[in-house]
Write a protein that holds these residues in place. Structure first.
Motif: not given
Length: 250
Positions: A106, A112, A181, A204, A207-212, A214-215
């Motif tokens: 990643w 981030d 996500l 993949h 990886a959703a935890k990283l987007e979460a 970030r949000r």
């Protein structure tokens, strides 16, 4: 591929299962997948499967000779440094070509708040300065690196229950990816997560935890991957590994 090929896939990852599935359909290939046996209920690949260690690099070298293995593909987890090191030395000893299949790591993007560290111990040192309610997603091995942090209230997510000491204040979630996500955002809100701790596994499925994060605007402690052995070819995907098997090198 010309002639009969006996291929050992050091597995346990999604890519390893995909590779074994592809090779199982090739008439002139015998594929054996080796799993470490650390997950209680692993998803098994197609073809022959062995579970458990080889007994170090000497045991692996002996096994390669006894089974007349032509090629080895190390498709283990990016943090399985011990087996990767053993495979590199064993393959060199018995002159069997070795390839490492590693999904890309990643990479931090805009927005981030990553704090990259070299070890779980370093992650534990900086964690109290970043949050009070960490989501710990580093796997069940090594969770004890955080066991002394009594002031933090952890949410620990693993596939199987850890067999090492856990932080005094923790909630244990037993779950297996892939994660969405929506689910990751819900988990962070529900548990009041204010910092995420993860290894840089790539891929993949998780990886959703990283987007979460970030949000949600929360910091992420990212443990960097261990270095790979020098001189070993590395490819990022299954198609590349299949091409390596078919390129005529022996």
């Amino acid at each position: 591929m010309s002639g009969r090929q006996r291929v050992l896939v050091l597995g346990g990852t999604t890519e390893a299962r995909q590779l074994a599935g592809c090779l199982a359909t090739v008439p002139n290939v015998e594929v054996t997948s080796s799993l470490a046996g650390r997950v209680r209920d692993p998803v098994l690949p197609e073809g022959e499967v062995r579970v458990g260690g080889f007994g170090g690099e000497a045991g692996l070298a002996r096994w390669l000779v006894e089974r007349s293995i032509h090629r080895v593909i190390d498709a283990t987890h990016p943090f399985a440094a011990t087996i990767t090191s053993h495979a590199a030395r064993a393959a060199t000893q018995v002159h069997v070509p070795l390839l490492v299949l590693r999904r890309p790591a990643w990479v931090a993007g805009p927005g981030d708040r990553w704090h990259e560290v070299g070890s779980l111990q370093e992650a534990a040192r900086i964690l109290p300065h970043l949050g009070r309610r960490p989501l710990l997603t580093t796997g069940r091995q090594g969770v004890d690196a955080f066991a002394h942090l009594d002031d933090l209230a952890f949410v620990v997510r693993t596939v199987d229950p850890p067999d090492v000491p856990l932080p005094r204040r923790h909630v244990l979630l037993l779950d297996r990816g892939p994660y969405t996500l929506v689910d990751e955002l819900d988990l962070m809100v529900r548990h009041g997560i204010d910092v995420l701790v993860t290894k840089n596994s790539g891929g993949h499925a998780t990886a959703a935890k990283l987007e979460a994060a970030r949000r949600r605007g929360i910091p992420v402690v990212v443990v960097s991957r261990p270095p790979l052995p020098e001189g070993v070819p590395v490819v990022p995907g299954v198609e590349d590994a299949l091409a390596w098997l078919g390129d005529g090198h022996r």
